[in-house]
Enzyme design. Structure first.
Site, PDB file in Angstrom:
ATOM      1  N   ARG A  94       0.812  -1.213   0.000  1.00  0.00           N
ATOM      2  CA  ARG A  94       0.000   0.000   0.000  1.00  0.00           C
ATOM      3  C   ARG A  94       0.852   1.273   0.000  1.00  0.00           C
ATOM      4  O   ARG A  94       0.355   2.362  -0.265  1.00  0.00           O
ATOM      5  CB  ARG A  94      -0.954  -0.015   1.218  1.00  0.00           C
ATOM      6  CG  ARG A  94      -2.083  -1.028   1.064  1.00  0.00           C
ATOM      7  CD  ARG A  94      -2.837  -1.259   2.366  1.00  0.00           C
ATOM      8  NE  ARG A  94      -2.177  -2.242   3.218  1.00  0.00           N
ATOM      9  CZ  ARG A  94      -2.630  -2.619   4.423  1.00  0.00           C
ATOM     10  NH1 ARG A  94      -3.737  -2.087   4.911  1.00  0.00           N
ATOM     11  NH2 ARG A  94      -1.972  -3.523   5.131  1.00  0.00           N
ATOM     12  N   ASP A 140       5.449  -1.654  11.790  1.00  0.00           N
ATOM     13  CA  ASP A 140       4.787  -0.521  11.126  1.00  0.00           C
ATOM     14  C   ASP A 140       3.964   0.310  12.105  1.00  0.00           C
ATOM     15  O   ASP A 140       2.988   0.932  11.719  1.00  0.00           O
ATOM     16  CB  ASP A 140       3.927  -1.005   9.949  1.00  0.00           C
ATOM     17  CG  ASP A 140       2.738  -1.866  10.375  1.00  0.00           C
ATOM     18  OD1 ASP A 140       2.655  -2.238  11.564  1.00  0.00           O
ATOM     19  OD2 ASP A 140       1.889  -2.170   9.514  1.00  0.00           O
TER      20      ASP A 140
HETATM   21  C1  UD1 Z   1      -2.363  -6.565  11.723  1.00  0.00           C
HETATM   22  C2  UD1 Z   1      -3.209  -7.491  12.611  1.00  0.00           C
HETATM   23  C3  UD1 Z   1      -4.466  -6.750  13.012  1.00  0.00           C
HETATM   24  C4  UD1 Z   1      -4.106  -5.494  13.741  1.00  0.00           C
HETATM   25  C5  UD1 Z   1      -3.148  -4.621  12.907  1.00  0.00           C
HETATM   26  C6  UD1 Z   1      -2.614  -3.508  13.747  1.00  0.00           C
HETATM   27  C7  UD1 Z   1      -2.814  -9.823  11.937  1.00  0.00           C
HETATM   28  C8  UD1 Z   1      -3.339 -10.973  11.172  1.00  0.00           C
HETATM   29  N1  UD1 Z   1      -3.528  -8.701  11.889  1.00  0.00           N
HETATM   30  O1  UD1 Z   1      -3.083  -6.270  10.547  1.00  0.00           O
HETATM   31  O2  UD1 Z   1      -5.269  -7.577  13.842  1.00  0.00           O
HETATM   32  O3  UD1 Z   1      -5.260  -4.767  14.060  1.00  0.00           O
HETATM   33  O4  UD1 Z   1      -2.042  -5.390  12.450  1.00  0.00           O
HETATM   34  O5  UD1 Z   1      -1.789  -2.662  12.989  1.00  0.00           O
HETATM   35  O6  UD1 Z   1      -1.800  -9.945  12.581  1.00  0.00           O
HETATM   36  N2  UD1 Z   1       4.344  -9.167   8.355  1.00  0.00           N
HETATM   37  C9  UD1 Z   1       5.366 -10.059   8.230  1.00  0.00           C
HETATM   38  N3  UD1 Z   1       5.167 -11.195   7.493  1.00  0.00           N
HETATM   39  C10 UD1 Z   1       4.004 -11.474   6.895  1.00  0.00           C
HETATM   40  C11 UD1 Z   1       2.940 -10.556   7.047  1.00  0.00           C
HETATM   41  C12 UD1 Z   1       3.140  -9.406   7.780  1.00  0.00           C
HETATM   42  O7  UD1 Z   1       6.467  -9.842   8.750  1.00  0.00           O
HETATM   43  O8  UD1 Z   1       3.911 -12.533   6.266  1.00  0.00           O
HETATM   44  C13 UD1 Z   1       4.571  -7.937   9.137  1.00  0.00           C
HETATM   45  C14 UD1 Z   1       4.386  -6.656   8.304  1.00  0.00           C
HETATM   46  O9  UD1 Z   1       5.617  -6.243   7.772  1.00  0.00           O
HETATM   47  C15 UD1 Z   1       3.848  -5.658   9.328  1.00  0.00           C
HETATM   48  C16 UD1 Z   1       3.162  -6.535  10.375  1.00  0.00           C
HETATM   49  O10 UD1 Z   1       3.625  -7.856  10.175  1.00  0.00           O
HETATM   50  O11 UD1 Z   1       4.903  -4.931   9.946  1.00  0.00           O
HETATM   51  C17 UD1 Z   1       1.648  -6.484  10.264  1.00  0.00           C
HETATM   52  O12 UD1 Z   1       1.259  -6.845   8.944  1.00  0.00           O
HETATM   53  P1  UD1 Z   1       0.171  -6.020   8.150  1.00  0.00           P
HETATM   54  O13 UD1 Z   1       0.017  -6.648   6.821  1.00  0.00           O
HETATM   55  O14 UD1 Z   1       0.446  -4.578   8.211  1.00  0.00           O
HETATM   56  O15 UD1 Z   1      -1.111  -6.393   9.030  1.00  0.00           O
HETATM   57  P2  UD1 Z   1      -2.410  -5.534   9.231  1.00  0.00           P
HETATM   58  O16 UD1 Z   1      -3.324  -5.777   8.085  1.00  0.00           O
HETATM   59  O17 UD1 Z   1      -2.044  -4.156   9.541  1.00  0.00           O
HETATM   60 MG    MG Z   2      -0.288  -2.991   9.374  1.00  0.00          MG
END
Ligand code: UD1
Ligand code: MG
Length: 485
Positions: A15, A100
């Site tokens: 995004r 993040d």
């Molecule tokens: C996530 C949470 C959500 C919460 C929100 C708060 C989950 C499933 N959801 O959603 O409940 O309200 O954060 O901000 O956890 N990442 C990895 N590997 C992956 C996927 C993600 O390292 O395979 C990391 C991303 O870089 C990021 C963090 O995990 O820093 C969260 O991932 P993101 O995709 O931003 O999750 P949200 O949709 O924000």
């Molecule tokens: Mg996030």
């Protein structure tokens, strides 16, 4: 409090629509991830591992961050599994946070850690926040038995994309900050599936699995949801930057600094700004800078990695890697760069550029000048338009100017060159040889381009008579009379 922490940062950050990994986008001069790591460090986390992806990892490793690569981004649950596989199992708490959320602070990490108590059966504490709707955050679903007036228990977290309309109307969110009993987390993590809207392994499914295993999950509400806002696109990046900047400004204002408009003043962490400094709008102060008591900065200044003394005035200027004494006046429109040392009571005026130079006390360079690779002694007056010719096409050469020197206007000081104490140069001089102390050179005079006999034009002779300029016989008025004769 000593603790182990995992920070998830492997997500693609699509995004952001950027070639740069999301967690390296900067807020107030520091990468997004730095803010999370800094808050963890301040909360006592001494064993931190960051889950990265193959593009991010080579950019982080040289910064001394311990990392593990998640080769494919299969979800937050999968990312945590990768981290656990890289860590020696250990009894105790494990904090999990996302890279993040740069607005998080040390107190939140401390509170969530304190809420986990493996011996009392609490296997997970998670930070929750009430937030305005709509929101893309995961919803905290609590049990329906709230009739006793006591807060009902957390049952599970449902991602926004998996919510029913009723669940979407819930306004308690999962902040994404957790403290686990590490052993309990290791038990449930392999049981997380990916049967959901995004086909991902959700870390948030650990809630239901732990409860099913008879463990307790403790919510830790934050007072201000803004401290857990995630950054997923550039609009959220700008919003988070503004909040962090406001926090930095408030810290300094409370310590005695006047910031006329915090929304138009840009600060970075780690600055030392003494009391009664005034910062006017449009100014950015960053790097390892220090501003002395009573100094005024702005409007519209950029200052980085510089030390500015007490009672100075800096207006509309750019100053980088420079050390400045007390009672100095800079600008408007001066550019001081690349390592200068400036004494007390110096005056650097408009359109003056300084580079790698040492300027003694009480020096004046008031207008339109370049001082590069030079030393200028105390009380010297550096005339308007004077230039150190420091570059000969191959090398940078030094100019050595003593104390009490008078450098005339529009001089070219062709380096390497030295002007001794008390030396003087005439207007427009092109100085190519050293001038001994106390000596005077003049040079490059404007010569008359016509013989003396033609010079008595009525204008010159009559001073204001406005008579015609005398043109010599046989010459057209546009040739240069006498040239070559
Ligand atoms: C996530 C949470 C959500 C919460 C929100 C708060 C989950 C499933 N959801 O959603 O409940 O309200 O954060 O901000 O956890 N990442 C990895 N590997 C992956 C996927 C993600 O390292 O395979 C990391 C991303 O870089 C990021 C963090 O995990 O820093 C969260 O991932 P993101 O995709 O931003 O999750 P949200 O949709 O924000
Ligand atoms: Mg996030």
């Amino acid at each position: 409090m000593s603790a182990r922490a995992v920070v998830l940062a492997a997500g693609k950050g699509t995004r952001m629509k950027s070639a740069r990994p999301k967690v390296l986008h900067e807020l107030c001069g520091r990468p997004m991830l730095w803010w999370v790591l800094e808050a963890l460090r301040a909360a006592g986390a001494d064993d931190v591992i960051v889950v990265t992806n193959p593009e991010l990892d080579p950019l982080l490793a040289p910064r001394g961050v311990r990392t593990v690569i998640q080769p494919e981004q299969l979800g937050t649950g999968h990312a945590v599994k990768i981290a656990l596989d890289a860590l020696e199992p250990r009894d105790g708490r494990l904090v999990v946070a996302y890279g993040d959320m740069p607005l998080v602070d040390a107190a939140i990490f401390a509170d969530v850690q304190a809420a986990v108590d493996p011996r009392a059966g609490t296997a997970l504490a998670l930070v929750t926040a009430r937030m305005p709707l709509p929101s893309s955050f995961g919803r905290i679903v609590r049990s329906a038995s709230a009739s006793s007036g006591r807060a009902s228990a957390v049952e599970r977290i449902v991602e926004a994309k998996d919510c029913t309309p009723d669940q979407l109307a819930l306004d308690e969110m999962n902040a994404g900050i957790y403290a686990f009993d590490e052993a309990a987390l290791r038990d449930v993590i392999p049981r997380i599936g990916r049967d959901n809207a995004q086909g991902e392994y959700y870390l948030t499914d650990a809630v239901e699995l732990l409860i099913a295993a008879g463990r307790r999950v403790a919510p830790v509400p934050v007072a201000d949801y803004r401290s857990v806002l995630g950054v997923n696109d550039r609009v959220e990046l700008a919003n988070a930057s503004a909040i962090l900047n406001r926090r930095l400004c408030e810290e300094h204002m409370r310590a005695g600094v006047t910031i006329v408009d915090p929304a138009a003043t840009y600060l970075e962490p780690g600055l030392v700004i003494e009391r009664d400094v005034t910062i006017l709008p449009g100014s950015a102060v960053g790097g390892a800078s220090r501003i002395g008591e009573g100094t005024t900065i702005g409007m519209n200044c950029r200052i980085a990695d510089s030390v500015i003394g007490a009672r100075c005035t800096v207006r509309e200027s750019v100053i980088t890697s420079t050390t400045i004494g007390d009672d100095v006046r800079i600008g408007p429109f001066a550019h001081l760069r690349d390592g200068n040392t400036i004494g007390d009571r110096v005056r650097i005026g408009n359109f003056v550029e300084l580079k790698k130079s040492e300027i003694g006390d009480d020096v004046k360079a008031n207008h339109l000048a370049y001082i590069g690779d030079a030393t200028v002694g105390a009380r010297t007056n550096y005339g308007a338009g004077a230039i150190t010719c420091n570059y000969d096409g191959t090398n940078k050469n030094r100019t050595q100017i003593g104390a009490d020197v008078f450098v005339g206007t529009n001089n070219s000081l062709v380096a390497p060159i030295a002007l001794g104490d008390g030396a003087m140069t005439g207007a427009g001089a092109v100085v190519i040889r050293d001038v001994p102390a106390g000596d005077k050179v003049v040079g490059n005079p404007a010569r008359f381009s016509r013989p003396a006999s033609w010079r008595t034009s009525p204008i010159r002779a009559g001073r204001g008579s406005n008579g015609p300029i005398q043109v010599p016989p046989g010459a057209s008025s546009c040739t240069v009379p006498g040239a070559g004769t």
